[in-house]
Enzyme design. Structure first.
Site, PDB file in Angstrom:
ATOM      1  N   THR A   1       1.611  34.698  51.946  1.00  0.00           N
ATOM      2  CA  THR A   1       1.895  33.376  51.396  1.00  0.00           C
ATOM      3  C   THR A   1       0.611  32.553  51.296  1.00  0.00           C
ATOM      4  OG1 THR A   1       4.115  33.420  52.350  1.00  0.00           O
ATOM      5  CG2 THR A   1       3.227  31.262  51.779  1.00  0.00           C
TER       6      THR A   1
ATOM      7  N   GLU B   1       7.582  31.154  65.869  1.00  0.00           N
ATOM      8  CA  GLU B   1       7.945  31.422  64.478  1.00  0.00           C
ATOM      9  C   GLU B   1       9.440  31.667  64.344  1.00  0.00           C
ATOM     10  OE1 GLU B   1       6.390  34.190  60.816  1.00  0.00           O
ATOM     11  OE2 GLU B   1       6.719  35.167  62.740  1.00  0.00           O
TER      12      GLU B   1
ATOM     13  N   ARG C   1      35.216  16.251  42.891  1.00  0.00           N
ATOM     14  CA  ARG C   1      35.714  17.130  41.828  1.00  0.00           C
ATOM     15  C   ARG C   1      37.245  17.154  41.871  1.00  0.00           C
ATOM     16  NH1 ARG C   1      35.491  19.319  36.851  1.00  0.00           N
ATOM     17  NH2 ARG C   1      35.923  21.561  36.805  1.00  0.00           N
TER      18      ARG C   1
ATOM     19  N   GLN D   1      42.750  23.490  51.742  1.00  0.00           N
ATOM     20  CA  GLN D   1      42.161  24.103  52.930  1.00  0.00           C
ATOM     21  C   GLN D   1      41.256  25.292  52.583  1.00  0.00           C
ATOM     22  OE1 GLN D   1      45.325  25.024  55.680  1.00  0.00           O
ATOM     23  NE2 GLN D   1      45.577  22.881  56.305  1.00  0.00           N
TER      24      GLN D   1
ATOM     25  N   LEU E   1      31.353  25.037  44.336  1.00  0.00           N
ATOM     26  CA  LEU E   1      31.027  24.498  43.019  1.00  0.00           C
ATOM     27  C   LEU E   1      31.528  25.372  41.872  1.00  0.00           C
ATOM     28  CD1 LEU E   1      29.157  22.700  44.813  1.00  0.00           C
ATOM     29  CD2 LEU E   1      27.547  22.722  42.902  1.00  0.00           C
TER      30      LEU E   1
ATOM     31  N   GLY F   1      31.841  27.693  38.857  1.00  0.00           N
ATOM     32  CA  GLY F   1      30.943  27.997  37.751  1.00  0.00           C
ATOM     33  C   GLY F   1      29.752  27.064  37.674  1.00  0.00           C
TER      34      GLY F   1
END
Length: 387
Positions: free
Chosen positions: A159, A245, A271, A282, A341, A343
């Site tokens: 990294t 770590e 939603r 549930q 969520l 689609g």
């Protein structure tokens, strides 16, 4: 700050939460899409002194413990930054540990203030394509010459190599001995000299804002004064860094879980399908409630492990459990958020797919869940070695 550790943790948590949340999900989506390093984010944390969180005050840091640093990393991940923001700060805070503990006084004065201020970025070079998790079989070799060492070899999954100024590089300074396979390796604080180190970026699944690379090292010279600690004892120094770590990776997993749960819960409240919010079902609510419970458990285990580390007590099993539970909580919560969520989760603008891509790495790296179970089976339960 107060001298009371518990209060310090909360002060750090609140301060870094506020700072990290200046950068919203759209910022991280943009960095991910465009493969751009989040320098604005890093500079803000540098200005606050946070890059030197675990560097002693006499070398320009603020000398915090692992509990405070772990809380900071959790809050960064929880802000929506995920592993992109986590890795951007992680690699200032934790890779310098071998220098802090084993470096010469000259080395500490030369490098640590630059790391704490954000002037110098370190990479960490251990992994090799032919060695896997068996570090004793690394092939990168350092040969002694007048005034220093010449290193040749290859590293992978490194990294920050595109941006790093130096790399803590593990290399063999003597041949592998089957009776003592982990001896004869040394850590070098080497310059990322582009004439002698080629960094080839790996196109990967997630965390696109932070580069991951293959390194090809060809006759890289490192001066004697840039040897960290004693020649031949590099693996011992790496082992010292494994527990912190593991703990921090666990807390970063917890942070991603919190970010995913926040998105999923908000969606479930708002939603409406069949004239009712989907959170009233549930089948939606219970998995999210279960994730909240798992997040609390993972954080408690990780912070307990960090406390043991700060007190200088053995914490190997606790650190392993912290990584295991944090990675599990992060992945499962992001996956459940994706299901919540439906689609829409597939659309990048909702951010769940980005968190899921980033956290998917944690069950596998820096070491797998199976290796955690191997460790606990052998070291805690006393069962025969299975690998």
């Amino acid at each position: 700050m107060s001298d009371e550790t518990g209060t310090n943790v909360e002060v750090v948590r609140e301060a870094t939460r506020a700072l990290a949340r200046k950068y919203d999900n759209d910022y991280w989506l943009d960095k991910d899409r465009n493969h751009q390093y989040p320098w604005e984010f890093v500079k803000d944390f540098a200005a606050g002194g946070w890059l030197g969180a675990m560097i002693p005050e006499e070398y320009g840091g603020i000398g915090l413990g692992l509990q405070e640093a772990g809380a900071m990393m959790e809050e960064i991940a929880a802000s929506g930054a995920g592993m992109s923001g986590g890795s951007a700060i992680h690699f200032y805070v934790f890779p310098p540990a071998p220098i802090v503990k084993y470096g010469s006084e000259e080395m500490k004065k030369k490098y640590l203030p630059k790391i704490a201020s954000g002037e110098m970025l370190l990479a960490f070079g251990i992994t090799e394509p032919t060695a896997g998790v068996d570090t004793s079989r690394i092939r990168t070799k350092a040969e002694k010459v007048d005034g220093g060492w010449v290193i040749n070899g290859q590293k992978v999954f490194i990294t920050n190599a595109q941006n790093a100024h130096r790399i803590l590089l593990l290399a063999r300074t003597s041949p592998r001995d089957d009776e003592h396979p982990l001896r004869g390796m040394t850590i070098f604080c080497a310059e990322m000299d582009k004439e002698h180190v080629t960094a080839r970026e790996i196109d990967k699944m997630g965390r696109a804002a932070i580069d991951t690379n293959e390194l090809f090292i060809d006759n890289l010279f490192v001066a004697d004064e840039d040897v960290v600690g004693e020649v031949g004892r590099g693996f011992n120094y790496i082992i010292d860094g494994l527990n912190p770590e593991r703990i921090v990776v666990g807390l970063e997993g917890v942070g991603i879980a919190r970010a995913a749960l926040e998105i999923a819960t908000d969606y479930a409240k708002n939603r409406v399908v069949f004239d009712r919010p989907i959170g009233k079902n549930q089948a939606v609510a219970h998995p999210l409630a279960d994730s909240w419970i798992r997040i609390q458990a993972a954080r408690q285990v990780a912070m307990n492990a960090a406390k043991l580390f700060d007190e200088g007590k053995p914490c190997g099993p606790e650190a392993a459990a912290a990584k295991y539970l944090g990675a599990e909580a992060g992945y499962e919560t992001a996956n459940r958020g994706f299901s919540t969520l439906g689609g829409y989760a597939y659309a990048r603008e909702y951010h769940i797919e980005r968190l899921l891509r980033e956290v998917r790495l944690l069950p596998n790296a820096p070491f797998s869940q199976e290796m955690v179970r191997n460790y606990v089976s052998q070291q805690v339960l006393g069962l025969p070695r299975s690998y």
